[in-house]
Structure formats: structure tokens, C-alpha cells
Design a protein around this motif. Structure first.
Motif, mmCIF file in Angstrom:
data_model
loop_
_atom_site.group_PDB
_atom_site.id
_atom_site.type_symbol
_atom_site.label_atom_id
_atom_site.label_comp_id
_atom_site.label_asym_id
_atom_site.label_seq_id
_atom_site.Cartn_x
_atom_site.Cartn_y
_atom_site.Cartn_z
ATOM 1 N N TRP A 79 0.836 -1.202 0.000
ATOM 2 C CA TRP A 79 0.000 0.000 0.000
ATOM 3 C C TRP A 79 0.871 1.253 0.000
ATOM 4 N N ILE A 80 1.900 1.276 0.830
ATOM 5 C CA ILE A 80 2.802 2.430 0.907
ATOM 6 C C ILE A 80 3.464 2.665 -0.440
ATOM 7 N N SER A 81 3.943 1.602 -1.073
ATOM 8 C CA SER A 81 4.573 1.700 -2.396
ATOM 9 C C SER A 81 3.610 2.260 -3.431
ATOM 10 N N ALA A 82 2.390 1.756 -3.415
ATOM 11 C CA ALA A 82 1.383 2.214 -4.379
ATOM 12 C C ALA A 82 1.045 3.682 -4.166
ATOM 13 N N MET A 83 0.985 4.124 -2.914
ATOM 14 C CA MET A 83 0.705 5.532 -2.628
ATOM 15 C C MET A 83 1.846 6.428 -3.112
ATOM 16 N N HIS A 84 3.089 5.995 -2.916
ATOM 17 C CA HIS A 84 4.232 6.769 -3.425
ATOM 18 C C HIS A 84 4.203 6.839 -4.949
ATOM 19 N N GLU A 85 3.845 5.754 -5.603
ATOM 20 C CA GLU A 85 3.743 5.728 -7.065
ATOM 21 C C GLU A 85 2.650 6.681 -7.549
ATOM 22 N N LEU A 86 1.527 6.693 -6.859
ATOM 23 C CA LEU A 86 0.432 7.598 -7.219
ATOM 24 C C LEU A 86 0.873 9.059 -7.077
ATOM 25 N N LYS A 87 1.630 9.340 -6.025
ATOM 26 C CA LYS A 87 2.144 10.708 -5.825
ATOM 27 C C LYS A 87 3.111 11.077 -6.946
ATOM 28 N N ALA A 88 3.940 10.131 -7.358
ATOM 29 C CA ALA A 88 4.878 10.382 -8.459
ATOM 30 C C ALA A 88 4.137 10.658 -9.763
ATOM 31 N N GLN A 89 2.912 10.120 -9.903
ATOM 32 C CA GLN A 89 2.093 10.355 -11.089
ATOM 33 C C GLN A 89 1.349 11.690 -11.018
ATOM 34 N N GLY A 90 1.498 12.428 -9.891
ATOM 35 C CA GLY A 90 0.896 13.757 -9.790
ATOM 36 C C GLY A 90 -0.458 13.812 -9.106
ATOM 37 N N PHE A 91 -0.807 12.774 -8.334
ATOM 38 C CA PHE A 91 -2.100 12.758 -7.637
ATOM 39 C C PHE A 91 -1.871 12.336 -6.197
ATOM 40 N N TYR A 92 -2.080 13.296 -5.288
ATOM 41 C CA TYR A 92 -1.864 12.998 -3.873
ATOM 42 C C TYR A 92 -2.682 13.952 -3.012
ATOM 43 N N PRO A 93 -3.147 13.458 -1.854
ATOM 44 C CA PRO A 93 -3.952 14.302 -0.965
ATOM 45 C C PRO A 93 -3.095 15.324 -0.242
ATOM 46 N N ILE A 94 -3.678 16.517 -0.037
ATOM 47 C CA ILE A 94 -2.955 17.555 0.683
ATOM 48 C C ILE A 94 -3.709 18.059 1.918
#
Length: 159
Positions: A79-94
Motif C-alpha cells: 500500500w505504501i509503495s502504491a501511494m508513493h507511485e500515485l504521488k509520483a504520477q501527480g495525484f496525492y492528498p494535501i
């Protein structure tokens, strides 16, 4: 002595009547009273950590059941890896707001508005949170369906 028993019996009788009325009008109320504060705490911990980009801390508020053939930590590591990958793709909660747990009388779920950075722009999404005794089980973006929200839901929802 009989007067004392009578003075004790009257309040106990009314407490019992109130308890029966609560049970018949809203049988899940005691469960909400017990679980609601814990679920609120889990939701705040998860949403705060994920909004700060601290996915390791956020994973501690997740309730993920591993398959029989994998250790429990492996699920959270994925899950942590997938969240980091999603952030690298430009989509992350702030940030998040309008958290409500429980959302209604019948369900022990929650609702929140989560603001994401989406390709450099702020975008808020209505999110449904579900819980298990171990923490947040799902955090699903309700709509609209985009490539980013679909990717988030693949990581955070279990359809």
C-alpha cells in the motif's frame, strides 16, 4: 430497609425503561457510542498522515487483512509503495475537511472531503470511509471517475 429498596428500585426501573426504548427505536445506538469515537480517531489519524504525505504513519491506521499466503506487513508495504507511485504520477492528498463519523444512523462509515493535488491543481473529492476494528478499511472517492480517482480507488477500495 424497604424504603431504601423502593428508592433504589424506582430509578433502576426508569433506567431500564429508557434502555428498552433506546434499543427499540435505535438498536445500533450503543454500538455507535462504543465504536464511533475510535473510528473518528482512526479516520483523523489516517487522513492527517496521508495528507502530510507520511504514508508509513498512515498505514498504521489502516485495517488490511492479508491473504493466508502473505505476512500482514507485506500488505501495508505494498500500500505504501502504491501511494508513493500515485504521488509520483501527480495525484496525492494535501488536506481534508468535513469529516463526519458515523455518517448516518444505520452505517458505521464516514464521509470526508479530501483535497488532492491533481496534475498541479487543487481538486476536492467526496470520499467514503469504511472501518474495521483495526482502523480504516477503505477510503473510496465517490465521483467523478477519472484516471487518477480510479487509480486511488484501486489502492484504497476493495470492490
Amino acid at each position: 430497609m424497604n424504603r431504601f429498596r423502593l428508592l433504589l428500585a424506582i430509578p433502576l426501573f426508569f433506567i431500564a425503561i429508557v434502555g428498552v426504548l433506546i434499543f427499540f427505536t435505535d438498536p445500533f445506538a450503543p454500538l455507535r457510542w462504543y465504536l464511533g469515537p475510535q473510528y473518528t480517531k482512526d479516520a483523523k489519524a489516517f487522513l492527517s498522515a496521508v495528507s502530510d504525505g507520511d504514508y508509513e504513519r498512515a498505514s498504521k491506521s489502516l485495517s488490511r487483512n492479508p491473504r493466508a499466503d502473505e505476512p500482514g506487513d507485506a500488505v501495508k508495504t505494498q500500500w505504501i509503495s502504491a501511494m508513493h507511485e500515485l504521488k509520483a504520477q501527480g495525484f496525492y492528498p494535501i488536506e481534508y475537511g468535513n469529516l463526519k463519523v458515523p455518517h448516518d444512523r444505520e452505517h458505521m462509515d464516514g464521509r470526508a472531503d479530501i483535497t488532492f493535488m491533481e496534475d498541479g491543481k487543487r481538486q476536492s473529492y467526496y470520499t467514503i470511509l469504511t472501518f474495521d476494528l483495526g482502523g480504516v478499511h477503505q477510503a473510496c472517492i465517490f465521483s467523478p471517475e477519472t484516471k487518477h480517482t480510479e487509480a486511488w480507488n484501486k489502492i484504497n477500495c476493495h470492490y
